[in-house]
Design an enzyme around this catalytic site. Structure first.
Site, mmCIF file in Angstrom:
data_model
loop_
_atom_site.group_PDB
_atom_site.id
_atom_site.type_symbol
_atom_site.label_atom_id
_atom_site.label_comp_id
_atom_site.label_asym_id
_atom_site.label_seq_id
_atom_site.Cartn_x
_atom_site.Cartn_y
_atom_site.Cartn_z
ATOM 1 C CB THR A 205 73.792 53.310 5.637
ATOM 2 O OG1 THR A 205 74.857 53.585 6.549
ATOM 3 C CG2 THR A 205 73.226 51.939 5.898
ATOM 4 C CG ASN A 206 79.040 52.684 5.102
ATOM 5 O OD1 ASN A 206 79.251 52.390 6.269
ATOM 6 N ND2 ASN A 206 79.209 53.926 4.633
#
Length: 412
Positions: A205-206
């Protein structure tokens, strides 16, 4: 000075948290309850929280003429809860207690946060009073939906104090933040990061928190739009009132949801942070380490590129899958390097994506991601560029909506 007016409804207890919201931000607060409100929360509570005396009648402290002085000195008035009776009296211009008298002398922004049963909220008399108050410049925020008094549920629930406080805060930063320029429009906003599964335990993810997208959805709804919020990884964020929330996980989920919900939208805002790549294969069991503590599968993950959701929406509009007059707003998180500045990369991305507006954020060093404030630039396909000064994400949302609304064609 901020005046918190409290109507006589069961939700009056929530005004206590709202008073604390303002005092913790350094504001002087005066609480003006109605007599009915004091049947739910005592004057001593409001006095202790605000540090100021509490009065309800124009016949108290007469030499100070409080119903005139308080309204003249106020920077903001917030009525929470605003009952059907209180809004009716305000719409009629009555001044039969200290609160309604103060409303007639206040020339600052005035916010009503309605709280009542669904049938009362939807009654033609209440709707007419709301319209009258809005025509006179007051902000009447949309109520939340949920549990009401007793076993009833529906629209008319007072939004949580943090929601009301956030809307009040942005009015102090940007007075036009809650105008009704999106009445009759449909707005679709994406928010948060996507999660790309690697195995049943792990994902990629980020750092996007979704706060900017949620601020956009919240303000768009309060500006009169029907809002669909396509939400990715947004842990800990409460659903904004009067907003339809669609949950997604991956970039492919986001692509499908945006294609479905943006088809009839007037305004599409792609604030989500989409993962550029995903694992080529998702393991059905957890990828284990070997006896040597290493895992060949984890050390060499084959990745494939995710679709460009923003560019895909622009292409879909060109192909007729979206309204031809839909306005599309993109986001870009950039860092500069030896080859170019943040603005250089932003301008190139705007040209490549083909949207009308691009919100450009410089990231890193605690900027943009996972914080409550934001800054950047707003780039237009027409060549216009304007700085977005550092402020709350709600204030930035207001500025973005101002620019997007100005580009909308006539409402259908």
């Amino acid at each position: 000075m901020i005046i918190v007016g409290v109507g006589g409804g069961i939700a009056a207890y929530k005004a206590c948290a709202l008073v604390r919201h303002f005092t913790e931000r350094g504001h002087e607060v005066r609480v003006i309850p109605t007599e009915s409100a004091l049947k739910f929360v005592g004057a001593a509570t409001f006095e202790a929280l605000s540090g100021n005396p509490v009065q309800t009648s124009v016949f108290e402290s007469v030499p100070e003429v409080p119903h005139v002085r308080l309204g003249q000195e106020a920077d903001l008035v917030v009525i929470a809860p605003a009952t059907a009776d209180l809004m009716a009296r305000a719409a009629q211009g009555r001044a039969d207690d200290l609160l309604t008298g103060t409303l007639l002398t206040a020339r600052c922004p005035v916010v009503f946060a309605p709280a009542m049963h669904t049938e009362m909220w939807e009654h033609p008399a209440t709707r007419a009073n709301v319209a009258t108050l809005r025509e006179r410049g007051a902000v009447v925020i949309e109520p939340a939906s949920g549990r009401l008094t007793g076993k009833d549920t529906g629209a008319g629930r007072l939004p949580e104090p943090d929601e009301i406080g956030a809307l009040a805060d942005v009015l102090l930063e940007h007075p036009g933040a809650l105008n009704r320029d999106l009445e009759g429009r449909t707005v679709v906003v994406s928010a948060g990061g996507t999660k790309e599964a690697l195995d049943p335990v792990r994902y990629l993810t980020n750092r996007s928190s979704g706060k900017q997208g949620y601020a956009l959805a919240r303000l768009a709804a309060q500006r009169g739009a029907r809002v669909v919020l396509v939400a990715g990884n947004t842990i800990g964020l409460a659903d904004p009132p009067a907003v339809e929330v669609v949950r997604i996980t991956s970039a492919l989920d986001l692509q499908a949801a945006m294609a479905e919900h943006a088809a009839a939208a007037d305004l599409v805002i792609m604030a989500a942070a989409v993962a550029d790549y995903r694992p080529a294969e998702v393991a059905t069991t957890k990828l284990k380490k070997g006896a040597d503590g290493k895992s060949e599968a984890l050390e060499s993950i084959t990745m494939v590129e995710n679709p460009d959701v923003l560019a895909g929406l622009v292409a879909a509009r060109r192909d007729g899958a979206l309204r031809s007059d839909a306005v599309i707003v993109g986001f870009a998180a950039e860092t500069g390097d030896a080859r170019g500045t943040v603005l250089d990369y932003g301008r190139a991305k705007l040209q490549r994506k083909g949207c009308e507006l691009l919100v450009l954020n410089a990231v890193g060093d605690g900027r943009a991601f996972e914080v409550d404030e934001n800054s950047g630039w707003l780039l237009g396909a027409d060549g216009g560029e304007s700085a977005l000064p550092l402020g709350s994400k709600s204030a930035m949302a207001a500025r973005i909506l101002d620019a997007a609304s100005a580009r909308l064609g006539p409402a259908r």
